[in-house]
Design a protein around this motif. Structure first.
Motif: not given
Length: 200
Positions: A1-29
């Motif tokens: 599940f975690a790997s799928s969410r990460i791959n899904e996020r990396f495939r996106k060209s733009t992120w929503s406001a929620e995605e830009k401030t969630d835990f995953l975005s912080k980990f990617i930063q």
């Protein structure tokens, strides 16, 4: 599940406001700002920890509160009376509003004291040499920990009947002035290791 969410996020060209401030975005930063520490495996590990630890400890804590209230009908009745007379709005209650309900807060703290969600030591590393009351020294960079289940039953801190559910221990006593009450509660809060203490 975690790997799928990460791959899904990396495939996106733009992120929503929620995605830009969630835990995953912080980990990617963190991966980009500290590549020597955070890689893809660490991000997966962080995600799994958040999913498992966050949901599990929340569920355990909620069950403990409900369990102790159901096992102690007099406490349940007292809490119900306080809630009925609190003038709360319909719908979800904010954290700030819940803090205005002293017996609710006491019931939650007492359930957490008796049944902390984490039974592990939640280790820390000593920042400097520490001299114990016995005179022994714990050297700097030593991994230390204490079990919340044991600490929460220390009668010198939590008073009598530490194995019993008594929410009133978190409220002012009949013969206690405000200063004595605040001192006692501060001591209990300092010893509250329900979710650990301080940074790790």
């Amino acid at each position: 599940f975690a790997s799928s969410r990460i791959n899904e996020r990396f495939r996106k060209s733009t992120w929503s406001a929620e995605e830009k401030t969630d835990f995953l975005s912080k980990f990617i930063q963190a991966k980009y700002s500290h590549p020597e520490i955070v890689g893809d495996q660490e991000i997966i590990s962080f995600m799994v920890t958040n999913i498992v630890a966050g949901s599990d400890t929340t569920a355990i804590s909620l069950r403990a509160v409900l369990y102790y209230l159901l096992r102690h009908p007099s406490c349940y009745k007292k809490l119900q009376h306080e809630l009925d007379n609190a003038g709360l709005p319909d719908g979800p209650v904010s954290w700030a509003a819940s803090q205005q309900i002293p017996y609710l807060d006491a019931c939650i703290k007492e359930a957490f004291r008796l049944h902390p969600a984490v039974g592990l030591l939640l280790e820390r590393v000593t920042p400097s040499d520490i001299v114990l009351p016995t005179g022994e020294t714990v050297p700097i960079n030593t991994i230390v920990g204490i079990n919340a289940w044991a600490l929460h039953r220390n009668s010198r801190v939590f008073g009598d009947k530490v194995d019993q559910y008594i929410p009133e221990r978190w409220l002012p006593g009949d013969l206690e002035d405000e200063e004595l009450y605040q001192t006692r509660v501060r001591s209990m809060k300092r010893a509250d290791m329900t979710f650990g203490y301080g940074t790790r």
